[in-house]
Each structure stands twice: as structure tokens, then as C-alpha cells.
Enzyme design. Sequence first.
Site, PDB file in Angstrom:
ATOM      1  N   ASP A  69       0.802  -1.234   0.000  1.00 23.46           N
ATOM      2  CA  ASP A  69       0.000   0.000   0.000  1.00 23.46           C
ATOM      3  C   ASP A  69       0.827   1.272   0.000  1.00 23.46           C
ATOM      4  O   ASP A  69       0.587   2.189  -0.775  1.00 23.46           O
ATOM      5  CB  ASP A  69      -0.888   0.031   1.260  1.00 23.46           C
ATOM      6  CG  ASP A  69      -2.224  -0.624   1.018  1.00 23.46           C
ATOM      7  OD1 ASP A  69      -2.858  -1.035   2.005  1.00 23.46           O
ATOM      8  OD2 ASP A  69      -2.619  -0.725  -0.156  1.00 23.46           O
TER       9      ASP A  69
HETATM   10  O1  CEZ Z   1      -2.672  -2.284   5.387  1.00 18.50           O
HETATM   11  C1  CEZ Z   1      -2.296  -3.452   4.733  1.00 18.50           C
HETATM   12  C2  CEZ Z   1      -3.394  -3.677   3.705  1.00 18.50           C
HETATM   13  O2  CEZ Z   1      -4.591  -3.919   4.374  1.00 18.50           O
HETATM   14  O3  CEZ Z   1      -1.038  -3.305   4.133  1.00 18.50           O
HETATM   15  C3  CEZ Z   1      -0.683  -4.418   3.279  1.00 18.50           C
HETATM   16  C4  CEZ Z   1      -1.701  -4.544   2.158  1.00 18.50           C
HETATM   17  O4  CEZ Z   1      -1.381  -5.585   1.281  1.00 18.50           O
HETATM   18  C5  CEZ Z   1      -3.050  -4.823   2.766  1.00 18.50           C
HETATM   19  O5  CEZ Z   1      -4.014  -4.935   1.782  1.00 18.50           O
HETATM   20  C6  CEZ Z   1       0.718  -4.169   2.773  1.00 18.50           C
HETATM   21  O6  CEZ Z   1       0.883  -2.861   2.394  1.00 18.50           O
HETATM   22  O7  CEZ Z   1      -1.499   2.371   4.741  1.00 18.50           O
HETATM   23  C7  CEZ Z   1      -0.604   1.896   5.408  1.00 18.50           C
HETATM   24  O8  CEZ Z   1       0.473   2.379   5.527  1.00 18.50           O
HETATM   25  C8  CEZ Z   1      -0.887   0.649   6.242  1.00 18.50           C
HETATM   26  O9  CEZ Z   1       0.306  -0.012   6.531  1.00 18.50           O
HETATM   27  C9  CEZ Z   1      -1.643  -0.272   5.525  1.00 18.50           C
HETATM   28  O10 CEZ Z   1      -0.907  -0.428   4.398  1.00 18.50           O
HETATM   29  C10 CEZ Z   1      -1.767  -1.628   6.175  1.00 18.50           C
HETATM   30  C11 CEZ Z   1      -2.363  -1.534   7.569  1.00 18.50           C
HETATM   31  O11 CEZ Z   1      -1.417  -1.232   8.489  1.00 18.50           O
HETATM   32  C12 CEZ Z   1      -2.919  -2.825   8.029  1.00 18.50           C
HETATM   33  O12 CEZ Z   1      -1.850  -3.661   8.190  1.00 18.50           O
END
Ligand code: CEZ
Length: 798
Positions: free
Chosen positions: A479
Site C-alpha cells: 500500500d
Molecule cells: O494495510 C495493509 C493492507 O490492508 O497493508 C498491506 C496490504 O497488502 C493490505 O491490503 C501491505 O501494504 O497504509 C498503510 O500504511 C498501512 O500499513 C496499511 O498499508 C496496512 C495496515 O497497516 C494494516 O496492516
Amino acid sequence: MSQQSDLFYSTKERITLTSPTELDQASGYLWNKKMLLQVNCAGYVKSQYMQHDASKYSYGPNIEAKTFMMPEQEFYAHHPGRFFYIKEENKDSLISIPFAPVKSQLESFEFSVGQNDICWRIKHGGLKYKISLQLAKEDVVELWSLKIINQTNKVKKINVYPYFSIGYMSWMNQSASFSSELNGIIASSIAPYQKTEDYYKQKDFKDLTFLLSNKKIDSYCAQLAAFEGTNGLHNPEALKQEILNNDSANYQTPAAILHHHIEINPKKETQLNYLFGPAKDIEDVKQFKRFYFEQNETASSKLKFDAFKTASMTGPDVLQIETPDPDFDRFVNQWLPRQVYYHGRVNRMTSDPQTRNYLQDNLGMCYLDSNATRHALVKALSQQFRSGAMPDGILLNPKAELKYINQIPHTDHCVWLPLLLEVYLDEMNDYQLLEEKIPYADCSDRHTVREHIERSIIWLVNARDERGLSYIEQGDWCDPMNMVGVKGIGVSSWLSVATAYSLNVWAKICRQSGKEDKAEDLIEKAQEINKAVNDYCWIDGWYARGITDNGRVFGTSDDEEGKIYLNPQSWAMLSGAADSVKMNQLLEAIEANLETPDGVMMLAPSYTQMVEDIGRITQKFPGVAENGSVYNHAAAFYAYSLYQQNYSDKAFRVLRTMIPDGSNIERRGQLPLFVPNYYRGAYHQLPEVAGRSSQLINTGTTAWYYRCVIENLCGLKGSQGDLLVNPQLPSHWNIMQVTRRFKEATFNMQVERDENVVSQQVYLDNKLLDTAKVTNIQPGKEYQLRVLIPIVNENKFV
Ligand code: CEZ
């Protein structure tokens, strides 16, 4: 019962912690379809429920940001919780149970987490306390019970003051008072808003929070400041006297404090029950009182509320294993399916789950409730665009909106469609689904599921640059990798190999559903992409992570930080990009750079400063989340890719290391009842905090973990209605027993090593099978499988 350390012990269905301080972040979680509670051993509680979207009814002492669930949310003195202050009559000593906020030494303490309840057993001052928490089956109501047993020969006169946090509800309107009719505290508020249209959106919001008791109270306090005074919650002013002042809160921060003066005869006990939760109006609260108190035969006597009124958090029992590793068995048999079921049922407590999360969570759900998976796939495809593109989030109700990260374009969502479909078709053999007609988000034409998938594949294939590599725009699976392709030029090596793998999976489905010609084209295209990745991204022994808008290849040995990323390596093994030579090299590189005692880090070294052509990921604290933690979702992908290449020992080690046990529980700070989304990484940069759990139960790991266990470790994988049998045991196991439910039949399998066999032999009901698969499976039938596998000379699982 197995004692795994002097800190905790486990029984078949419970894990019990015996200290409130040694593992102070330890928590358990309870949920039903509308609410989620993460309950800490000291009594702190993170609670939320769904109304249109995730909402709260118990807040901190000041305005809280409305956002998605975060990792590593520490507890603090005023952190919301559920506590019981206890004071013996005419004695100054004050304790609180289960532990906070007074945190005084207790004679004995147990925090016990079960499948459907959490309870504490505490002994102190000749009294034994049992606190039990369950959730209502459907309603957003916490069901609390407190049993007090007088273990002495004297009458015990005590004052019990349940303190349930309500906190700062609203800057527009908040108040609280006592209702004698309901025998409880009712706090009311108006969810703050400024846009006129929001008034109509939130008219039916549950803006009340209530705490009801089934025992007449002696006094109360509904105002936090009046209760606490200047002393603080560890020694509240109001408890200087026995009777509380019956303070209300009038646009003051509410709190729910009740007072019961109790006398317990020697060896006798008493029982108190409480209901806590949000409500739309007083009528709502009255209804809960009637249903959970008045119509509850057991409420007054036994500790537990009527079973039919409480939530069950365990899905159907589809897999039981018995191996030489009982801690692993307990996790796989009890806690893993519970976490998979939570993801499939609750969608991470949001009304717009990220599309990749929604599809992967339902991949795991497929083993527990395949109808839910089928429904989810159809729902997701009905929100696909005619172009084939998938939205960043799936809207689960008509009032849902795309929020937070779902407002940022990510390019990977189509990849997960064939992967989910493969698991669903293997598990259910329901190829009719491919012919089911579904509309689009932006067009009412109804096309078959097959057509929808075809369009998503074309979208993926077209979303590539002249080299044949996939555009990343503002992120792929990762993300916060938001600045690699923000100009629309940068590409992702991970998404490229993931696309190739997705094409291969769709090719397999096409072949299985009579579209041989299509399959050939798809495999050819996948090979073309694999070739592009090998041509442009294989650098010095591993795959780079991508190429930026300005053409800089990153994730290579040339980088100071972020030298190597795990995902491109594991998915290059899945897509077929990595031949055996490259595979050996990348496995060595992973071992040398990413493996730690706490698991495999998703990149290393962690970034310690902003890298503007990569983005937000580099700004995350080193070793946290995507910036080089042991990000279990990525580690689960790695385990799955290793199993596909028969690296069973390496794969099992990755899975086994994710479960805390006696050897590392203090380091990780959590009990082995869920896989967190990450353990701190940056192992070589910040060893002092490496291994620390994020305590976040939302993670795509569980679906892939369960898949690895069912389809690879146990090797019982569906295929066009048949069951393939190919267990992949770690070399230090000589035996394994498995019971698996598949297509409404039961398979009891015994796997054992046999010096007389050089390759696997499968016996079905004592008859040697020509091929390792069970065909013509009859629903309701029970099958006995015996699998003989060769002895391994060298135990590679060291
Ligand atoms: O969210 C996750 C997502 O729900 O991060 C994963 C992604 O594949 C999942 O779909 C890897 O990036 O926005 C941020 O910085 C957060 O770190 C989100 O990316 C993260 C949440 O912390 C939940 O883990």
C-alpha cells in the site's frame, strides 16, 4: 494441559496467562458479525462495532481520530477498559480487578482466553473472583459476569465498583446519568457533524452507551472527573468514601461507575451480571434488559448467559491435525480457523474492505464456508468496471463509501480474482459459477463470471509498459509504495510476476473448464512477462523490487537500504520466472539478508530516511509494518511458494516461526492465539525491539497460512471434485494424523514414514491407489487414508 512456559499454559480450547505484568500487552479477541473487542489481560479494551462503518461506544478521555485498526496501539492510564474496584468495608486497601487501573499485587491471577469467551480467575484477601466476558450472538452487547466466592470462615463485607469507560463521546453533545428504571448508567451523545446532509445520514446512529446491572445498586457516578478527582484512576477521589455522590455528567466526559455493597457469608458466593454497549434510544436499552436479564433463566445463578444468546466465533470444524508438535496442532486446530473465520465474517470491521483483502480473506473462508466465498466473489465482480479494472475497495452496504487507502489508486486488485476462483473451484468443483451472469459497476450489461475474469486479465496485461512490466501507479500489494509510479511510468517487478502467476492460474481453470485454446495463450503471455522480469529485474542474484518513474531500478545490492524485498522472490517462484539456478540464488539471498529468529523480514535493511522515488513505506519506522518488519502476510506467500517447490522444511519453518511459544513469548509480547500482521523486523538495525508483535489481528496471513496447512502440509487438495493426496511433512516428523472435511465427506488420514517405500504410497480403505487421489467422493461417507512416505536420511529441519 501443556505448560509451555511459567507464564502461560494451554488446554485444548483455552490459553491461560498467569501474570498481569510479565506480558502486559497480551490480549484476546471476541467478535460477532457487528462488533469486535480486543481485550487486554489488565482489563483494557479496544472495542468497535459496525453501523454504516466502524464506530465506538467506549472512547479514550479526549477526541479520538476515526481511522482503521492500527498496529502497536499501547495502553495508557485512561485507556478504555472494563474494571471492578473492590474495597473491603472499613478497610483502606483498594484493589481493582482484573488488574488496572490500581495495578496492586494480587495473590493469584489468571487471564484465560477461550474460543467464545474470556475470563479472569483472581484470588485476593480470602476472596476468589471469576470475571467472564461473552458477546451477544447478534446484538452489539457485552455480557459480563462477576462471581465472588468467600473462601474464609468470616462474613465478608465488600464494596464493588464496576468502572466501565465511556470517555469523550462528542464535542457537540455528551452527558450521562443514572436510570433507576433500567438500573444502570445511560450516556447519550450526538455524533458530531457539520454538513447538513450528515444529519440525515446519522439520524439512526446508536449514540447512547449503557451499563446495566442485574443487581440493585447502592450509588453511582456518571462523570469521569468527579470520580477520579485529582488522584487519578489508580486511586480515585470518589472511592475515598464508601457511597458515591451520584454525579451526572452534563457536557462533561461520561463514565459508568456503579456501586454494590455486598455481604457474603463464609464459603458462600454471589454473582453480578452487567450489560454494556451502544444503543439508539432508551427503548433499545429496555429491550436488551428484557432479553439478556429478564428472559435469561441463568442470568441470576450461573456465570454464563444462555448459550443461544451468545456469539460463537468458531466456524465449522473442517480440519483437525495431530503431529509431533502439539503447540502447532493446537494453533492449527483452534486458533487459526477462528482468525480465518473472523476475517471472512467481519471483513476487518469496515464497510469498504480493500479489494485485495476482501478477496484473500474469502480465499481462507472457502475452507470454512464456501457459500460465503461464492457470494463474496459475485459481489466483488458486480463492482468491477466494464474496462476490467477492479475498484480499490468493495462497498459492503448501500451507505458505504471508499475511504482512507481506498482513495489511492493501486494496480494489483485484478491479480487476486483467479487465485480466489482457483481455491473455490478446487474446493467446490462448482464450474457452473463461471457461467453465472453479473453486471458491472458502471454498466448494467450482465456478463458471465468467465467474461468478467477475462476482462480483468486483459486489464492486467494492458497495464504494462513497453518492456512488458506492470505499472504500479501509487501502489500494488504494498500500500505505502506510493511514489514509484506516481507519474504513471514506474513499474513493479512483484506485480509483473504476480500477473504472470495469475495468468497461469486462470489458464489452469480454462483448461479444466474446456477452454484449452485460451489456456495456451495465457501461458504464453505469462512466459513473456516472466522473460521481461528476468531481462530487466534479475540483478546480482535476486529480483529487484521495481523501476521508478525515472528509470531507477531499486531493491538491488546497489541500494544502501531496501536492498532486497521478499515478495518478488517468492512470487517469481510461483510464476515460473525463477528457474532452478535463479531459485537457489534467491533462496540464498533471502537466507543471508531476510531470515531472522523471528521470521523472514519483507525487506532489508529497513529504510531510515525518505526515498522520494519509492514513497511512504520508507518513512515508516524501521522494522515496522512494510518497512522491513516480519510482515507475516509476505512470509505466508513465501511459505506457499516454497511448498510449491517442495521446500517443505523451509516452508514449515516459516509457518512454525509465526506462532509465539515458550521460547520467545516475552520477546513477542502476545499469546499464541492469533497471527499478528507483523513482528518487528530491522533485526540487524534495532535488535532490542525485533520480534515485538504488532498485536494487530487483521492480516491476510491467515488465509494463506490455512491454505498451506490444508493443501500442502496435509496435502489434501481438491481438484475437479476429486481429492489429491500429497502430504509434505517437515523431515523431523515421522507421523501425522489428519481429519479433513471435503465435499461433505470425512477423510481420516494417517501419514507415516516407512523404510520400505522410496516414494509415497496411498492406501484408501486399505487398498493401494494407482494415483494419489480419491475419486467419486460420496457426501456423508467416511474414508480412511493411509499414506506411507520414505524415511529421510538427513533431517533438513534444523
Ligand atoms: O494495510 C495493509 C493492507 O490492508 O497493508 C498491506 C496490504 O497488502 C493490505 O491490503 C501491505 O501494504 O497504509 C498503510 O500504511 C498501512 O500499513 C496499511 O498499508 C496496512 C495496515 O497497516 C494494516 O496492516
